[in-house]
Design a protein around this motif. Structure first.
Motif, mmCIF file in Angstrom:
data_model
loop_
_atom_site.group_PDB
_atom_site.id
_atom_site.type_symbol
_atom_site.label_atom_id
_atom_site.label_comp_id
_atom_site.label_asym_id
_atom_site.label_seq_id
_atom_site.Cartn_x
_atom_site.Cartn_y
_atom_site.Cartn_z
ATOM 1 N N PRO A 100 96.488 -0.857 -3.363
ATOM 2 C CA PRO A 100 97.021 -0.665 -2.007
ATOM 3 C C PRO A 100 96.329 0.435 -1.226
ATOM 4 N N THR A 101 95.916 1.495 -1.898
ATOM 5 C CA THR A 101 95.257 2.586 -1.187
ATOM 6 C C THR A 101 93.817 2.243 -0.809
ATOM 7 N N ALA A 102 93.298 1.146 -1.350
ATOM 8 C CA ALA A 102 91.975 0.694 -0.896
ATOM 9 C C ALA A 102 92.053 0.135 0.515
ATOM 10 N N MET A 103 93.232 -0.328 0.907
ATOM 11 C CA MET A 103 93.455 -0.774 2.271
ATOM 12 C C MET A 103 93.612 0.413 3.212
ATOM 13 N N TRP A 104 94.242 1.453 2.693
ATOM 14 C CA TRP A 104 94.512 2.653 3.506
ATOM 15 C C TRP A 104 94.751 3.814 2.543
ATOM 16 N N GLY A 110 95.648 6.692 2.963
ATOM 17 C CA GLY A 110 96.779 7.562 3.267
ATOM 18 C C GLY A 110 98.118 7.003 2.845
ATOM 19 N N ALA A 111 98.135 5.781 2.314
ATOM 20 C CA ALA A 111 99.401 5.151 1.940
ATOM 21 C C ALA A 111 100.027 5.840 0.737
ATOM 22 N N ARG A 112 101.318 6.089 0.825
ATOM 23 C CA ARG A 112 102.053 6.690 -0.279
ATOM 24 C C ARG A 112 103.215 5.821 -0.751
ATOM 25 N N THR A 113 103.813 5.053 0.166
ATOM 26 C CA THR A 113 104.960 4.212 -0.163
ATOM 27 C C THR A 113 104.780 2.841 0.468
#
Length: 385
Positions: A61-65, A67-70
């Motif tokens: 998921p963090t490969a998309m963004w 800064g994502a945490r949740t």
């Protein structure tokens, strides 16, 4: 604070028509990325080249963004009012997958996700991003991590409260929100979904070979199908629900409460005779706001003609013959196959001798049907080809 925040988000989600809303970490380890890499490495994605080109972005998921945490994962029920599979018995009608009988869920869900995301951003003071399944984010593993359900042996998300009938959407946020408990697998020894597949698209439980899947073939694949899949498709002209509809967990499912996701009358058992007459304008009008529209008229009519070839309905010969002059080679080739299944061998051989076909692929279709099989074609309606 976290519990009050989750209650706030869940209430807003419910107000917007979502049936379930749960939370997962976007930063934890992500084994689903390696499973996807193996799936693509084995070629099981077929002609879906976008899965290769976006593989790295799907890896986590963090490969998309970064800064994502949740991840806030939401589900909207699209369950049918009754088991749709008996509709397959009417071979003169086309079968459209339950998910595509109403408005395009991407449009229904994405607009509401944006509203919810805006409310979250105002409350959290943190960035948010919205995803439906057109973006390279692996939603089903996220949904299992959030506890909406689990990926069943058919690889689709399966819920103890909604069965197989949930559309998914995701909001990633930079805010840290306590995750919900993940869901475990509850398929047990049941193999109903695997046994029901008309094309044996599951090489093993929890594994799919998309190249054999009728949903892939009717929607994603652009060319002429291998003959074995043409006969197996029956009357399915857009998608396939067999592995979903047979699941015992559907006993807990309910009909969709969102009006835009409920089946339109025109898309529940449309007559093949009517569908064969669609030109591009009529196709677009019939499937306005429908996900069916995205495959285009030519690919759709190809699917319809494969169903015609399986129909044993001799009244469909005349409209199928008209499509031998269609501008699209894929349509003409499918018309050849349909006619070879419906016409008496001598009549089909005579027709083949009278046709001058400019496209080499369609000429091969005529040759394979009239030479390799034409002399031994079964009577109309019986197995063959």
């Amino acid at each position: 604070m976290s519990d009050r925040l989750k209650t706030f988000i869940r209430q807003r989600a419910s107000d917007l028509g979502f049936d379930v809303c749960r939370f997962a970490s976007a930063t934890d380890a992500w084994p689903a990325g390696e499973r996807l890499r193996a799936f693509v490495g084995d070629g099981r994605h077929g002609a879906m080249e976008w899965m290769e080109t976006t593989l790295d972005r799907r890896a986590h998921p963090t490969a998309m963004w970064d800064g994502a945490r949740t991840a806030v994962v939401l589900g909207m029920n699209y369950g049918p009012d009754q088991n749709p599979l008996p509709e397959l018995d009417d071979r003169s009608a086309g079968y459209i997958s339950v998910y595509a009988r109403g408005d395009d869920y991407h449009e229904v869900i994405k607009g509401r996700l944006k509203i919810l995301a805006g409310q979250m951003a105002a409350r959290l003071g943190a960035d948010v991003k919205v995803f439906v399944d057109t973006a390279p984010l692996m939603e089903k593993p996220l949904a299992q991590r959030a506890g909406l359900g689990w990926q069943g042996k058919h690889t689709n998300l399966l819920s103890r409260t909604h069965g197989n009938w949930l559309f998914l959407g995701t909001i990633l946020t930079a805010a840290e929100i306590a995750p919900d408990e993940a869901e475990s697998e509850h398929c047990g020894r049941c193999t109903a979904c695997l046994d029901a597949c008309p094309t044996n698209a599951f090489p093993a439980p929890f594994q799919l070979d998309a190249r054999r899947c009728l949903s892939y073939l009717t929607i994603e694949y652009a060319g002429a199908w291998p003959v074995e899949f043409r006969t197996a498709t029956g009357s399915r002209i857009y998608g396939c629900d067999d592995c979903l509809a047979v699941c015992p967990w559907n006993k807990f499912a309910q009909g969709a409460r969102e009006m835009r996701l409920q089946a339109r009358d025109a898309l529940a058992g449309p007559r093949l005779a009517d569908l064969m007459t669609l030109d591009d304008a009529a196709f677009r009008a019939l499937f306005s706001k429908s996900p069916v529209k995205r495959i285009g008229r030519d690919r759709f009519i190809r699917n319809v003609l494969y169903a015609v070839g399986n129909s044993a309905d001799l009244s469909l010969i005349a409209p199928a013959r008209k499509l031998l002059d269609d501008p699209a080679p894929v349509v003409r080739g499918a018309a050849v196959w349909a006619l070879s299944r419906l016409m008496a061998p001598a009549d089909f051989a005579a027709l083949a001798a009278s046709v001058s076909e400019p496209d080499p692929e369609v000429r091969r279709e005529w040759g394979s049907r009239s030479v390799a099989e034409g002399r031994s074609l079964s009577p109309p309606g019986l197995a063959g080809g």
